[in-house]
Scaffold this motif. Structure first.
Motif, PDB file in Angstrom:
ATOM      1  N   LEU A 110      -4.913  -1.521   8.665  1.00 51.98           N
ATOM      2  CA  LEU A 110      -6.339  -1.309   8.419  1.00 51.98           C
ATOM      3  C   LEU A 110      -6.744  -1.791   7.030  1.00 51.98           C
ATOM      4  N   ARG A 111      -5.876  -1.581   6.048  1.00 55.19           N
ATOM      5  CA  ARG A 111      -6.204  -2.034   4.696  1.00 55.19           C
ATOM      6  C   ARG A 111      -6.063  -3.550   4.558  1.00 55.19           C
ATOM      7  N   THR A 117      -2.136   2.463   8.416  1.00 47.77           N
ATOM      8  CA  THR A 117      -2.791   2.232   7.125  1.00 47.77           C
ATOM      9  C   THR A 117      -2.637   0.803   6.619  1.00 47.77           C
ATOM     10  N   ASP A 148       2.777   3.169  10.694  1.00 48.34           N
ATOM     11  CA  ASP A 148       1.566   3.796  10.172  1.00 48.34           C
ATOM     12  C   ASP A 148       0.457   2.734  10.209  1.00 48.34           C
ATOM     13  N   PHE A 160       0.815  -1.210   0.000  1.00 50.51           N
ATOM     14  CA  PHE A 160       0.000   0.000   0.000  1.00 50.51           C
ATOM     15  C   PHE A 160       0.851   1.263   0.000  1.00 50.51           C
ATOM     16  N   ALA A 210      -4.267   1.789  15.106  1.00 47.39           N
ATOM     17  CA  ALA A 210      -5.424   1.293  14.360  1.00 47.39           C
ATOM     18  C   ALA A 210      -6.605   0.967  15.269  1.00 47.39           C
ATOM     19  N   THR A 240       1.597   0.131  15.776  1.00 46.78           N
ATOM     20  CA  THR A 240       0.682   0.022  14.631  1.00 46.78           C
ATOM     21  C   THR A 240      -0.708  -0.372  15.095  1.00 46.78           C
ATOM     22  N   LYS A 289       4.396  -0.067   8.425  1.00 48.75           N
ATOM     23  CA  LYS A 289       4.180   0.067   9.866  1.00 48.75           C
ATOM     24  C   LYS A 289       5.328   0.899  10.448  1.00 48.75           C
TER      25      LYS A 289
END
Length: 219
Positions: A150-151, A147, A145, A139, A179, A175, A143
């Motif tokens: 979650l994705r 994102t 992050d 994506f 999240a 991470t 990590k």
């Protein structure tokens, strides 16, 4: 319940092959090898970070072009020996079996590049067990992050409220917290400080403890 696992230092002890590859890259570039005992403090953030940390440890710097060259060499060489010495940690498959019997399903969210992550899981004979495999490049963000986590959850058909992260490091714990996902930490992975210091929700010392730790989180 979806269980999202980190890979290096969580599902598999990848240090021997990663550090062997690092030594190959460093010596090719004219630097010294890295003591094997430093693996726990150097691993966990991906191949590029591993090279950067090894260089820093030697008080060395390289320009961006040379770092890119070392990174490309790392990826190419690593694939030639990706599972020479790497093994799943004891109890991984039995724990997955037990969790699956109670409705669990699985994904991987790693800071490894996606291609070698998939190659490794295939060579270890477990790739079919994971609904989705997310690498550092999947994506375009790594990590800690939240994102990619979650994705990964979304791509696996899960929901954050019905997910548990399993990792071995400060990065994984940060991470999961970002999240809004509970996190179980293994204490045998790649971290330079005891993983308990980063306040995971549960800590396990063997995969046989994972189902009960998950139950405690679920109340």
């Amino acid at each position: 319940m979806l269980y999202v696992f980190d890979l290096d230092g969580t599902l598999a002890d990848t240090a021997p092959d990663l550090m062997g590859t690092l030594d190959h890259v460093m010596t090719q570039a004219g630097f010294a090898t890295t003591p094997a005992e430093d693996a726990r403090s150097l691993l966990g953030a991906g191949a590029r970070a591993l090279i950067q940390r090894a260089l820093r440890q030697q008080g060395a710097t390289v320009d961006a072009a040379r770092e890119d060259e070392m990174f490309r060499l790392f990826l190419a060489h690593y694939e030639t020996r990706i599972a020479d010495e790497t093994l799943l940690y004891p109890g991984v498959e039995a724990a997955l079996d037990e969790l699956e019997r109670t409705g669990g399903f699985f994904a991987v969210c790693t800071n490894k590049i996606e291609r070698p992550a998939k190659i490794l899981l295939e060579k270890l004979g477990v790739i079919e067990r994971f609904a989705f495999i997310c690498g550092q490049d999947t994506f375009g963000v790594a990590k800690p992050d939240p994102t990619p986590l979650l994705r990964t959850i979304a791509a696996s058909g899960g929901a954050p409220a019905r997910t548990i992260m399993v990792g071995d490091s400060k990065t994984d714990i940060a991470t999961a917290k970002a999240a809004g996902v509970p996190v179980i930490a293994v204490d045998f992975g790649y971290t330079d400080r005891p993983v308990q210091e980063y306040s995971p929700d549960q800590v396990i010392s063997h995969f046989s403890e994972l189902p009960k730790a998950a139950l405690r989180l679920l109340g």
